[in-house]
Write an enzyme that holds these catalytic residues in place. Structure first.
Site, PDB file in Angstrom:
ATOM      1  N   GLY A   1       0.821  -1.202   0.000  1.00  0.00           N
ATOM      2  CA  GLY A   1       0.000   0.000   0.000  1.00  0.00           C
ATOM      3  C   GLY A   1       0.851   1.247   0.000  1.00  0.00           C
ATOM      4  O   GLY A   1       2.043   1.197  -0.313  1.00  0.00           O
ATOM      5  N   ASN A   2       0.243   2.372   0.325  1.00  0.00           N
ATOM      6  CA  ASN A   2       0.976   3.639   0.338  1.00  0.00           C
ATOM      7  C   ASN A   2       0.407   4.545   1.427  1.00  0.00           C
ATOM      8  O   ASN A   2      -0.555   4.189   2.094  1.00  0.00           O
ATOM      9  CB  ASN A   2       0.919   4.300  -1.040  1.00  0.00           C
TER      10      ASN A   2
END
Ligand code: C5P
Length: 227
Positions: A29-30
């Site tokens: 993810g980020n």
């Protein structure tokens, strides 16, 4: 009171960050909070639009910020789910703003059961490329839909602008809001500043301040471009 310059319009905004599962408990993810996208969705609703907010793992503050009777929230997780949701939601829309941080790559496979350490060397994660939602929609829907992208880049101001120009030309969107991230700026931060480029990479405006200020500035640039 906000100008009602989006009355009767339908707007789709993506926000947050997509997650690409490795196994049932882990993902790639980020750091996107979804707050800039939520502010853009809310501002559009305040200006009279009907809004669909495609929420990819947005945080609680973003969820609260987007609360408005004219904003419908649709939850998505992966890039491919987001791509499908964009197709559905933009079928009768006037504007698409892709504020979500979309994973460019996903694991080639998702394990059905939790990946375990087994004492041998750690496994490498094989990645495959995700579809570029923004570029696909921008090249397909130019006539009807105004398409707006974001480009988060690291580097000094000149480098960020140059990277943004190249991206604006490549993506084919009507507008690309370029912002510097890292060192406390952008993702998860309270304030933001964007330089807005057109599809040819020319600077057409700036918007800075709180994420609400940036949202207002952005819509001021989008409204004259409505089809
Ligand atoms: O190429 P980059 O990821 O920096 O481009 C950012 C812009 O493109 C954002 O508007 C993002 O939402 C969009 N994007 C997309 N699909 C991808 C990657 C990025 O729509 N696979």
């Amino acid at each position: 009171l906000a100008p009602q310059d989006l009355a009767g319009r339908t707007v789709v905004v993506s926000a947050g960050g997509t997650r690409e599962p490795l196994d049932p408990v882990r993902f790639l993810g980020n750091r996107s909070s979804g707050r800039q996208g939520a502010a853009i969705a809310r501002e559009a609703a305040c200006r009279g639009a009907r809004v669909t907010l495609l929420a990819a793992s947005i945080d609680e503050a973003a969820r609260r910020a987007a609360q408005h009777p004219a904003v419908d929230v649709v939850e998505v997780e992966t890039t491919r789910e987001l791509a499908d949701a964009v197709d559905t939601a933009t079928a009768d829309a006037d504007v698409l703003v892709m504020a979500a941080a979309v994973a460019d790559f996903r694991p080639a496979t998702t394990a059905e059961r939790k990946i375990k350490k087994d004492g041998s060397a750690p496994q490498a994660v094989e990645l495959v490329e995700n579809p570029d939602i923004l570029a696909t929609v921008a090249h397909r829907e130019r006539e009807r839909l105004v398409v707006v992208g974001f480009a988060a880049e690291t580097g000094d101001a000149d480098e960020v602008l140059e990277l943004g120009r190249a991206k604006a030309r490549r993506k084919g969107a009507d507008l690309l809001a370029v912002n510097a991230v890292g060192q406390g700026r952008g993702f998860g931060a309270v304030a933001n500043a964007v330089t807005v480029l057109d599809g040819a990479g020319e600077v057409v405006g700036e918007a800075a301040g709180s994420k609400d200020d940036v949202a207002r500035g952005l819509w001021d640039l989008v409204v004259p471009r409505l089809r």
